[in-house]
Design a protein around this motif. Structure first.
Motif, mmCIF file in Angstrom:
data_model
loop_
_atom_site.group_PDB
_atom_site.id
_atom_site.type_symbol
_atom_site.label_atom_id
_atom_site.label_comp_id
_atom_site.label_asym_id
_atom_site.label_seq_id
_atom_site.Cartn_x
_atom_site.Cartn_y
_atom_site.Cartn_z
ATOM 1 N N VAL A 204 2.872 -7.667 6.046
ATOM 2 C CA VAL A 204 2.633 -6.292 5.622
ATOM 3 C C VAL A 204 1.459 -5.763 6.431
ATOM 4 O O VAL A 204 0.356 -6.321 6.373
ATOM 5 C CB VAL A 204 2.329 -6.196 4.112
ATOM 6 N N ASN A 205 1.715 -4.742 7.227
ATOM 7 C CA ASN A 205 0.691 -4.173 8.114
ATOM 8 C C ASN A 205 0.081 -5.236 9.023
ATOM 9 O O ASN A 205 -1.131 -5.257 9.274
ATOM 10 C CB ASN A 205 -0.399 -3.474 7.301
ATOM 11 N N ARG A 214 2.521 -8.424 -3.904
ATOM 12 C CA ARG A 214 1.649 -7.402 -3.331
ATOM 13 C C ARG A 214 2.219 -6.030 -3.613
ATOM 14 O O ARG A 214 3.382 -5.760 -3.321
ATOM 15 C CB ARG A 214 1.505 -7.594 -1.822
ATOM 16 N N LEU A 216 3.093 -2.367 -2.896
ATOM 17 C CA LEU A 216 3.321 -1.610 -1.675
ATOM 18 C C LEU A 216 2.728 -0.219 -1.805
ATOM 19 O O LEU A 216 2.944 0.484 -2.800
ATOM 20 C CB LEU A 216 4.823 -1.511 -1.391
ATOM 21 N N ASP A 217 1.983 0.183 -0.787
ATOM 22 C CA ASP A 217 1.428 1.529 -0.717
ATOM 23 C C ASP A 217 2.241 2.353 0.278
ATOM 24 O O ASP A 217 2.941 1.805 1.139
ATOM 25 C CB ASP A 217 -0.034 1.477 -0.272
ATOM 26 N N HIS A 219 3.594 4.127 3.319
ATOM 27 C CA HIS A 219 3.518 3.899 4.769
ATOM 28 C C HIS A 219 3.117 2.469 5.138
ATOM 29 O O HIS A 219 2.761 2.215 6.292
ATOM 30 C CB HIS A 219 2.592 4.922 5.443
ATOM 31 N N ASP A 220 3.181 1.545 4.177
ATOM 32 C CA ASP A 220 3.043 0.133 4.529
ATOM 33 C C ASP A 220 4.198 -0.273 5.439
ATOM 34 O O ASP A 220 5.344 0.164 5.248
ATOM 35 C CB ASP A 220 3.074 -0.750 3.269
ATOM 36 N N GLU A 230 9.382 0.605 7.029
ATOM 37 C CA GLU A 230 8.273 1.369 6.452
ATOM 38 C C GLU A 230 8.608 1.747 5.019
ATOM 39 O O GLU A 230 9.706 2.224 4.727
ATOM 40 C CB GLU A 230 7.993 2.617 7.259
#
Length: 235
Positions: A204-205, A214, A216-217, A219-220, A230
Motif C-alpha cells: 500500500v503506497n 489496514r 484504506l484512505d 487515493h491509496d 487505486e
C-alpha cells in the motif's frame, strides 16, 4: 453456513458449524474445537469466518497444519478442503453459490469466496474480449463513509487500466487463490485491507502490508502481483 466435519481414521467424531467470527482449534479445553491429543498444540490453529468465507491460520504449532497434504501458514478454505492435524482430519464444507463475471476477470461468491482476479494475475472467465461488463449490484443503504459513498478499486496499469470494481459487498477478495490473496472488508468505519494468503504481502503506497488489517484512505495505491489499483470513494 460453512461447517467442519472432524474425523479420525475414517470415524466421524463431530460436526462444527462455523457460526462465529473466530473459531480456535487446539488441545486446551478453552478452544472452540478441542482435540485432546499430544500431537496437537495447545493453541494449534484458528479459523476466521466472514460471511461464507473462512481463512485458516496456523498458530505456530509444533507439528504444523496441513491442507490437502500441504503445510500452510495461512490458507483460504475451499469447499471439500481437508485440514490435517496429526491423525485428525477436519473436512471443510460450504454450499457453493453461482458466480458472477465482471470486466476485470472472475468475481463471485461461493466456495472460493467473492474473488476479483485482475487479468494480469489470471485469465478472465466466461466473457469475450471487449465485451461490456455486467451491471454492478446497487450499494446498500448504509455505507462506511456515512454519506452514501461506495469504495472503488480502479486498475492503473496493464491492458485494462482505467476499469473499476465497486466494493458493494461486505467482503471482496483480490488475487489468485494458492498464490496471493488479500481481502477488503466493508465496515461501518471504512474499508480495510487484510493479507490472507501467499508469501508476498500486498503493498500500500509502496510499503508492504503487515499482519494487521489496514484501513484504506482515499487515493491509496494497492499493488498485488505487479497490478496497481487505486482506492477511492464514490458518492
Amino acid at each position: 453456513m460453512p461447517k467442519l466435519i472432524l474425523s479420525m481414521d475414517g470415524l466421524v467424531l463431530k460436526e462444527i458449524v462455523l457460526d462465529k467470527p473466530r473459531t480456535t482449534i487446539g488441545r486446551k479445553p478453552s478452544n472452540d474445537v478441542q482435540i485432546d491429543n499430544l500431537a496437537i498444540s495447545g493453541q494449534h490453529a484458528v479459523i476466521t469466518t466472514i460471511l461464507d468465507d473462512a481463512f485458516l491460520e496456523d498458530q505456530n504449532s509444533t507439528n504444523g497444519t496441513y491442507v490437502n497434504g500441504q503445510p500452510i501458514k495461512k490458507h483460504v478454505l475451499r469447499n471439500n478442503d481437508i485440514v490435517e492435524l496429526g491423525k485428525y482430519r477436519l473436512k471443510y464444507i460450504v454450499e457453493p453459490a453461482a458466480p458472477a463475471v465482471h470486466a476485470f476477470g472472475y468475481a463471485g461468491t461461493g466456495a472460493d469466496g467473492p474473488v476479483f482476479v485482475p487479468p494480469e494475475v489470471a485469465p478472465a472467465a466466461g466473457r469475450a474480449p471487449g465485451a461490456a461488463a455486467p451491471e454492478m449490484p446497487p450499494p446498500p443503504a448504509s455505507s462506511p463513509a456515512g454519506s452514501g459513498a461506495v469504495g472503488v478499486m480502479q486498475l492503473l496499469n496493464g491492458p485494462n487500466a482505467g476499469r473499476e470494481l465497486e466494493l458493494t459487498k461486505s467482503l471482496t477478495t483480490l488475487g489468485k487463490p494458492g498464490k496471493q490473496v488479500a481481502a477488503i472488508t466493508r465496515r461501518v468505519n471504512g474499508y480495510f485491507l487484510t493479507h490472507v494468503e501467499g508469501e508476498v504481502f500486498p503493498r500500500v503506497n509502496g510499503r508492504p502490508l503487515d499482519a494487521q488489517a489496514r484501513r484504506l484512505d482515499e487515493h491509496d495505491i494497492v499493488e498485488m502481483a505487479g497490478v496497481k489499483m487505486e482506492f477511492f470513494l464514490r458518492p
